[in-house]
Motif scaffolding. Sequence first.
Motif, PDB file in Angstrom:
ATOM      1  N   LYS A   5      47.040  -0.154  50.894  1.00  0.00           N
ATOM      2  CA  LYS A   5      46.372   1.133  51.045  1.00  0.00           C
ATOM      3  C   LYS A   5      46.234   1.421  52.522  1.00  0.00           C
ATOM      4  O   LYS A   5      45.909   0.526  53.305  1.00  0.00           O
ATOM      5  N   THR A   6      46.493   2.645  52.916  1.00  0.00           N
ATOM      6  CA  THR A   6      46.210   3.082  54.271  1.00  0.00           C
ATOM      7  C   THR A   6      45.733   4.522  54.208  1.00  0.00           C
ATOM      8  O   THR A   6      45.861   5.185  53.181  1.00  0.00           O
ATOM      9  N   GLU A   7      45.172   4.990  55.289  1.00  0.00           N
ATOM     10  CA  GLU A   7      44.706   6.370  55.313  1.00  0.00           C
ATOM     11  C   GLU A   7      44.885   6.982  56.680  1.00  0.00           C
ATOM     12  O   GLU A   7      45.011   6.286  57.685  1.00  0.00           O
ATOM     13  N   VAL A  34      44.589   9.329  51.657  1.00  0.00           N
ATOM     14  CA  VAL A  34      44.614   7.899  51.355  1.00  0.00           C
ATOM     15  C   VAL A  34      45.829   7.652  50.466  1.00  0.00           C
ATOM     16  O   VAL A  34      45.963   8.280  49.412  1.00  0.00           O
ATOM     17  N   TYR A  36      48.446   4.806  48.505  1.00  0.00           N
ATOM     18  CA  TYR A  36      48.505   3.478  47.896  1.00  0.00           C
ATOM     19  C   TYR A  36      49.956   3.135  47.558  1.00  0.00           C
ATOM     20  O   TYR A  36      50.682   3.983  47.020  1.00  0.00           O
ATOM     21  N   GLU A  38      52.384   0.140  45.504  1.00  0.00           N
ATOM     22  CA  GLU A  38      52.232  -0.873  44.472  1.00  0.00           C
ATOM     23  C   GLU A  38      53.608  -1.357  44.031  1.00  0.00           C
ATOM     24  O   GLU A  38      54.527  -0.556  43.858  1.00  0.00           O
TER      25      GLU A  38
END
Length: 139
Positions: A5-7, A34, A36, A38
């Motif tokens: 996760k980054t924002e 934000v 994500y 996966e």
Amino acid sequence: MYGLKTESSFDAAHFLTDYHGKCENLHGHRWRVVAYLEQADLQTEGTHKDMVIDFADFKHALRDLTEELDHSFVVEEGSLMPKTLDCLREEGFTLSMMPFRTTAENLARYFFGKLAEQGFPVSQVDVYETPNNCAIYRA
């Protein structure tokens, strides 16, 4: 399943066409995005061994996308008269033209698509218009 996760955030103005409420008027937000990633398995070789991807690549990709919209007027194509757009450009305003209504929902889908185009295994993007309200787009 593994995830990252980054924002990032950007400041931009917009308005909503054919909306009957405060948001039909030009206004701004500090948009918070934000993202994500996966995937089921970690990479098995090279410098990215035992990683989903390099965090730096992910971080930079999202920041580059938000930087493109930072301190601009995000405008739905066809929502303003051509002469209005010409006047805004003549005054030196930065316009970010979008082929969709500039809702948080559509911006979440926009960022999701841009990250996916770059090959990131994106699973979800959240776009906050305010600290307490966000729109979510998932795979």
